[in-house]
Design an enzyme around this catalytic site. Structure first.
Site, short mmCIF file in Angstrom:
data_model
loop_
_atom_site.label_atom_id
_atom_site.label_comp_id
_atom_site.label_asym_id
_atom_site.label_seq_id
_atom_site.Cartn_x
_atom_site.Cartn_y
_atom_site.Cartn_z
N ASN A 49 39.34 52.02 41.67
CA ASN A 49 40.34 50.71 42.87
C ASN A 49 41.16 51.62 43.74
O ASN A 49 42.01 50.71 43.82
CB ASN A 49 41.65 49.88 41.83
CG ASN A 49 40.95 48.26 41.98
OD1 ASN A 49 40.32 47.82 42.99
ND2 ASN A 49 41.48 47.04 41.66
N HIS A 77 48.46 40.66 40.14
CA HIS A 77 46.88 41.00 39.05
C HIS A 77 46.95 38.95 38.42
O HIS A 77 45.77 38.60 37.70
CB HIS A 77 47.73 41.65 37.94
CG HIS A 77 46.16 43.06 38.07
ND1 HIS A 77 47.33 44.02 39.28
CD2 HIS A 77 45.57 43.59 38.77
CE1 HIS A 77 45.83 44.74 39.71
NE2 HIS A 77 45.53 44.86 38.78
#
Length: 520
Positions: free
Chosen positions: A342, A373
């Site tokens: 990521n 998130h």
């Protein structure tokens, strides 16, 4: 049956029933495949040499909004609301404080949407949802606000080299802004890109910029014709196919939840439990490989993502790549794993948080990543564990690694041992991210007697921790200057601490992908 409710189109319901997958996941994959074809058409018929930047902006934006509407129905309006209000904030508040106000609003709006989705609609579901694309849009809004603040308010001498390179010197028009946040190439699954890179691509200056950025080669590189992304796209599509096949055939047989099965815990030996922990988390990664690699291929197919040439003269299409699979699976340190997982989100965390806070940058970056998130308790357990693991891994590396560099046989033994420890530590850390809830997460950790937590804390108490300077991001500077080699696996994203935040979580990550339908 795969029949499920969806806020998006039900046109593909027969296909959903045939493949036994939820309709929203089918919508997501089909829309990404459509975006791939649209990207090829965009590069062929709307090339910057054939049409104006304005037309390219309009088409990219309208296609993006159509895909969002198809996947998420009226929930796609949240994308416009979040982007529109953030743009108004930029115009009204001025360059001095816009980055703060945009950050608070964009992240707050995203959090409200995540709370609504999780606790009102579908707690525990990993299906495609509208908050996934909003995570990417939030990254773009906050990144752009910081870049404008750097370019129009701060002095050059106050900026780091990467900030200076990314600084935006004028306010974007509304069309440019919406094209950046909602274009069809990245609205569903990203990845994040800088505003300057995107505008350079739309205006057709990306090839010249990449070539002239290679020091000492400008004259030679300037004579090259525009490289074709076809080979890179085909290679990435092959990776997508293998990842999807692996996910559909093997991953379902190795659920992470089996790690907390009472019978398994009571009967399995410790070596078996350790092996299954690793294998089950290994099997959870291909869906992210699929989503992120496909998103990268879509951008490349449109002509976006060129980053110059390697030492052999081959074109490199990894400007906005989100992961390097080989380095992930062969990681011999926590740092190496996180540096290659990521990537764009880790860079975002560095740019908007790690470099800009004055106290406890690692802790604050973990907090930001957890909030970004979502609101599942498992995310926060993962990040708390990840903080300990990251600091402990750094301490061990700084204090012992230099003793094992020579001779080669000793270095090989060290690499094997650190690979084993790294893979177990990563798997142990991200289990709550997959399980989501508090009770099953504590069931897992208690079954392991919190052993790695205790070991990490013990390491921090016994070993000195060297402080590392912030703002010196070798990997990011390499991307910005287009002069580094691709496979410098040991380069540190923010000297190894800030990248953990997003990277660990994304593994369920995650999500990375979440993104959109694979929300990390």
């Amino acid at each position: 049956m795969a029949t499920t409710s969806t806020t998006g189109s039900t046109l593909l319901q027969p296909l959903s029933n045939a493949v036994q997958l939820p309709i929203d996941q089918v919508n997501f994959v089909v829309c990404q495949l459509f975006a791939l074809l649209a990207a090829i058409w965009f590069r062929t018929y709307l090339h910057s040499s054939k049409t104006s930047s304005c037309i390219r902006h309009v088409v990219a934006t309208l296609l993006g909004l159509y895909l969002a509407l198809f996947c998420f129905g009226w929930y796609a309006l949240h994308f416009l609301v979040q982007s529109g209000i953030s743009y108004c904030i930029m115009m009204v508040t001025g360059v001095e404080n816009m980055h703060t106000y945009c950050f608070v609003f964009a992240l707050g709006y995203l959090t409200v949407c995540q709370v609504t989705r999780v606790y009102i609609f579908d707690y525990g579901q990993y299906s495609a949802d509208f908050s996934g694309p909003m995570m990417i849009i939030t990254q773009k809004i906050t990144s752009l606000a910081c870049e404008i603040h750097d370019g129009m308010f701060r002095k050059n001498e106050e900026l780091t080299p990467s900030q200076r390179s990314l600084a935006v010197r004028r306010m974007p028009s509304l069309l440019e802004y919406l094209s950046y946040t909602c274009n069809f190439m990245g609205i569903l699954a990203g990845p994040l890109c800088s505003y300057k890179d995107y505008i350079t691509f739309i205006e057709g200056r990306s090839y010249h910029a990449a070539q002239s950025g290679e020091s000492g080669k400008e004259g030679i590189q300037g004579e090259r014709t525009e490289p074709s992304p076809n080979a890179a796209v085909v290679q990435k599509l092959l990776i997508c196919g293998l990842s999807l096949l692996f996910h559909l055939t093997i991953c379902r047989r190795l659920p992470v939840e089996y790690n907390i099965d009472v019978h398994f815990q009571a009967t399995a030996s410790w070596p078996t439990r350790v092996l299954y922990l690793y294998v089950s988390l290994l099997a959870a990664r291909p869906k992210y490989y699929f989503a992120w690699t496909l998103a990268d291929a879509i951008n490349n197919a449109a002509g976006f993502g060129f980053r110059g040439y390697d030492k052999n003269g081959a074109a490199r299409w990894d400007l906005i790549s989100n992961l390097r699979i080989q380095q992930i699976e062969m990681s011999t340190s926590f740092k190496m794993f996180l540096d290659n997982w990521n990537i764009q989100t880790a860079l975002w965390l560095k740019r908007v948080c790690y470099e800009r806070v004055s106290t406890s940058p690692t802790i604050q970056t973990f907090i930001l990543s957890a909030i970004w998130h979502g609101v599942y308790p498992g995310y926060y357990l993962t990040f708390l564990t990840g903080t300990v693991m990251t600091l402990a891994a750094r301490a061990v590396r700084n204090n012992f690694r230099h003793y094992f560099l020579q001779p080669p046989q000793l270095k090989l033994l060290y690499d094997i041992l650190t690979w084993i420890v790294t893979q177990i530590a990563i798997s142990y850390t991200v289990v709550p991210f997959v399980l989501l809830s508090v009770k099953p997460s504590f069931m897992f950790y208690s079954s392991w007697y919190y052993s790695l937590h205790s070991l990490g804390i013990l390491v921090l108490l016994l070993l000195p921790v060297k402080k590392t300077p912030r703002g010196k991001n070798t990997h990011e500077n390499a991307q910005l200057s287009r002069s580094k080699k691709l496979d410098e696996g040991e380069n540190s994203l923010g000297q190894n601490s800030f990248s953990t935040t997003n990277s660990v979580c994304s593994q369920s990550q995650e999500v990375a992908s979440r993104h959109s339908s694979l929300k990390h």
